[in-house]
Scaffold this active site. Structure first.
Site, PDB file in Angstrom:
ATOM      1  NE  ARG A 172      12.385  78.243  17.322  1.00 33.99           N
ATOM      2  CZ  ARG A 172      13.283  77.980  16.366  1.00 33.99           C
ATOM      3  NH1 ARG A 172      14.547  77.758  16.684  1.00 33.99           N
ATOM      4  NH2 ARG A 172      12.902  77.930  15.102  1.00 33.99           N
ATOM      5  CB  CYS A 233      16.463  71.362  15.359  1.00 31.96           C
ATOM      6  SG  CYS A 233      17.525  71.443  13.895  1.00 31.96           S
TER       7      CYS A 233
END
Length: 278
Positions: A172, A233
């Protein structure tokens, strides 16, 4: 005060004269709320806290899991029996992200005695119960900003001038995949530091010296002289797990609570892709 507690130590405390308030924060991204699992069996005396409904505000421009209002959070904690002078232990289903979010929020709101059950519910060897407790109302009154908190501009500045760690999976961070947010990639200048590398195969946190060595390789060091450190995050949940690991290692750090979901909600913000710069 240590940031984590073992199952055996917790068993001793719950049987002692000053048992901690127990918060069950079971949650998994994309899964149904953890309340049914809680009702099927939880630590005796534990109160369920819903991460999405009670540890987050409504999703929107501030991200998928923005912080809730301070007054609302305080009310949730008081209903759970949390008082300023009472120790609190939080746990989840084993991943550690949700428990860490509850730990961070309580610490950010000024509670000094909060710990995460290392390994979560799978590490607990004592009995479980289906009895739903009705704790006495606590007296906890939040004092926000007791831990450092970043906004988007602060995160960008830290990526340039300090050390901003990206707690998501490496794919990611690189932008290879993005299952949840508008676009893949990372904040320019951020360094990839997946939370999966904070724990061993049993889901328990690695020893302090091992974590310190890991973060030193990433550029973070304990004590004076190191750079300021921040963590983000996808939506401010798994980053809290990174903050637990950093605290175990003796490294203070700030949370960018809005994280990637807030960053990418503004299309004017830059997005980087690919691996860490050499």
């Amino acid at each position: 005060m240590t940031v984590i507690i073992s199952a055996s130590e917790l068993a001793g405390l719950t049987a002692g004269p000053r048992p901690p308030v127990l918060l069950d924060v079971r949650y998994a991204p994309g899964a149904p709320p953890g309340r049914p699992e809680y009702e099927a069996g939880h630590l005796p005396g534990a109160v369920f806290v819903d991460l999405e409904a009670e540890l987050s505000g409504p999703p929107g421009a501030g991200g998928r899991h923005p912080l809730p209002g301070v007054a609302a959070f305080g009310a949730v904690m008081r209903r759970a029996g949390v008082s300023a002078g009472t120790p609190v232990v939080v746990y989840d289903g084993g991943q550690g992200w949700a428990a860490a979010r509850a730990w961070w929020m309580l610490r950010w709101a000024g509670h000094r005695d909060v710990r995460v059950l290392d390994g979560g519910l799978p590490g607990w060897e004592g009995p479980l119960t289906t009895e739903i407790p009705a704790p006495d109302e606590g007296d906890f009154s939040p004092v926000p900003d007791s831990l450092p908190l970043l906004d988007a501009d602060g995160a960008a500045a830290l990526a340039r001038d300090g050390l901003l760690l990206d707690a998501r999976a490496a794919e990611r961070y690189r932008g290879d995949v993005e299952p949840l947010d508008r676009v893949g990639g990372h904040i320019p200048g951020a360094v990839s530091a997946p939370t999966s590398e904070n724990v061993g195969p049993d889901g328990r946190f690695l020893p302090a010296e091992t974590l310190a060595a890991r973060f030193k390789e990433l550029g973070a060091t304990a004590g004076s002289g190191g750079p300021e450190v921040g963590v983000y995050c996808g939506s401010g949940v798994s980053a809290a797990h990174q903050l637990v690991a950093l605290e175990i290692a003796g490294i203070p750090a700030a949370l960018y609570a809005g994280s990637w979901s807030e960053w990418t909600a503004d299309t004017s913000r830059a997005v980087a892709t690919g691996p860490d710069p050499e």
